[in-house]
Design an enzyme around this catalytic site. Structure first.
Site, PDB file in Angstrom:
ATOM      1  N   LYS A   1       0.821  -1.199   0.000  1.00  0.00           N
ATOM      2  CA  LYS A   1       0.000   0.000   0.000  1.00  0.00           C
ATOM      3  C   LYS A   1       0.867   1.266   0.000  1.00  0.00           C
ATOM      4  O   LYS A   1       0.626   2.191  -0.777  1.00  0.00           O
ATOM      5  CB  LYS A   1      -0.886  -0.025   1.244  1.00  0.00           C
ATOM      6  CG  LYS A   1      -2.032   0.921   1.207  1.00  0.00           C
ATOM      7  CD  LYS A   1      -2.915   0.727   2.411  1.00  0.00           C
ATOM      8  CE  LYS A   1      -2.266   1.358   3.630  1.00  0.00           C
ATOM      9  NZ  LYS A   1      -3.229   1.593   4.720  1.00  0.00           N
TER      10      LYS A   1
ATOM     11  N   ARG B   1     -10.954   4.351   9.423  1.00  0.00           N
ATOM     12  CA  ARG B   1     -10.532   3.045   9.928  1.00  0.00           C
ATOM     13  C   ARG B   1     -11.736   2.184  10.276  1.00  0.00           C
ATOM     14  O   ARG B   1     -11.610   0.972  10.436  1.00  0.00           O
ATOM     15  CB  ARG B   1      -9.689   3.210  11.201  1.00  0.00           C
ATOM     16  CG  ARG B   1      -8.286   3.698  10.950  1.00  0.00           C
ATOM     17  CD  ARG B   1      -7.448   3.482  12.210  1.00  0.00           C
ATOM     18  NE  ARG B   1      -6.219   4.268  12.176  1.00  0.00           N
ATOM     19  CZ  ARG B   1      -5.136   3.920  11.505  1.00  0.00           C
ATOM     20  NH1 ARG B   1      -5.120   2.798  10.819  1.00  0.00           N
ATOM     21  NH2 ARG B   1      -4.066   4.672  11.519  1.00  0.00           N
TER      22      ARG B   1
ATOM     23  N   ARG C   1       0.061 -10.325  13.176  1.00  0.00           N
ATOM     24  CA  ARG C   1      -0.081  -9.048  12.467  1.00  0.00           C
ATOM     25  C   ARG C   1      -1.224  -9.123  11.456  1.00  0.00           C
ATOM     26  O   ARG C   1      -2.030  -8.203  11.354  1.00  0.00           O
ATOM     27  CB  ARG C   1       1.230  -8.726  11.751  1.00  0.00           C
ATOM     28  CG  ARG C   1       1.698  -7.328  12.050  1.00  0.00           C
ATOM     29  CD  ARG C   1       3.195  -7.178  12.052  1.00  0.00           C
ATOM     30  NE  ARG C   1       3.850  -7.223  10.766  1.00  0.00           N
ATOM     31  CZ  ARG C   1       5.013  -7.826  10.551  1.00  0.00           C
ATOM     32  NH1 ARG C   1       5.600  -8.478  11.524  1.00  0.00           N
ATOM     33  NH2 ARG C   1       5.567  -7.804   9.377  1.00  0.00           N
TER      34      ARG C   1
END
Ligand SMILES: [Zn+2]
Length: 212
Positions: free
Chosen positions: A15, A88, A171
């Site tokens: 990204k 978000r 993660r």
């Protein structure tokens, strides 16, 4: 019509690289909430003072405050921009709709889609030469000889402590958990565009460019 580009992608999906390319080649700036918060620390506008007080108290900055900050910052942009760090959540995504309308821009949500097992290999397979920094991947781009640099046969390749299978799994799971509502939001509103993130950087860039 100018756009507000929301790039979505897991860690390791590239990204940041794509945002940088869009900025370099198309002059589309990336505007991040991280930078905004840093800016707020050194500013004395009423909003900055409010944010400083919240942060000094160790509290989480509420959505509406973050939203006002995003609004003030992006008001300076006359053309398209990439928004990083916002939205978000689905609630924030709804807030962004109002902002887009006010700024007369179109929201373009783009997911850089990479299957999780591929991402896992990208991250856990990464090795680097301590001498020249050359990056290898034991799955996709292995060195000629096991675990040593092609140019520095004396140097054993490094494997970052963050790239162990266990840590990578955590993660990725965190990313999925946090980002799923946002992806669902754009999917349900029929606005999620996907590009295949498995290919080469330039290929992915071309696919993104077609969408904007
Ligand atoms: Zn080397």
């Amino acid at each position: 019509m100018d756009k507000i580009i929301v790039l979505i992608g897991a860690p390791g999906a590239g990204k940041g690289t794509q945002a940088r390319l869009l900025e370099e080649r198309r002059g589309i700036p990336q505007i991040s909430t991280g930078d905004m918060f840093r800016e707020m620390k050194n500013s004395d506008t009423p909003l900055a003072k409010e944010v400083q007080a919240i942060m000094a108290a160790g509290k989480l900055v509420p959505d509406d405050v973050t939203f006002r900050m995003v609004g003030e910052r992006t008001a300076r942009e006359s053309g398209s921009y990439i928004l990083d760090g916002f939205p978000r959540t689905a609630v924030q995504a709804e807030m962004l709709e109002a902002l887009a309308e006010e700024q007369n821009k179109k929201i373009e949500a783009i997911l850089i889609d990479v299957p999780l097992d591929h991402l896992e290999k990208r991250m856990t397979g990464r090795r680097s030469c301590p001498v020249c920094g050359e990056i290898y991947n034991i799955y996709f781009k292995s060195p000629k000889n096991n675990n040593v640099c092609d140019f520095h046969p004396e140097a054993q390749l490094n494997h970052r402590a963050d790239d162990t299978e266990e840590k990578v799994k955590v993660r990725l799971a965190t990313y999925q958990e946090q980002t799923k509502p946002l992806i669902d939001y754009y999917e349900n509103t029929g606005r999620l565009q996907k590009v295949n993130g498995e290919g080469e950087m330039e290929e992915i860039y071309r696919d993104i460019e077609k969408l904007i």
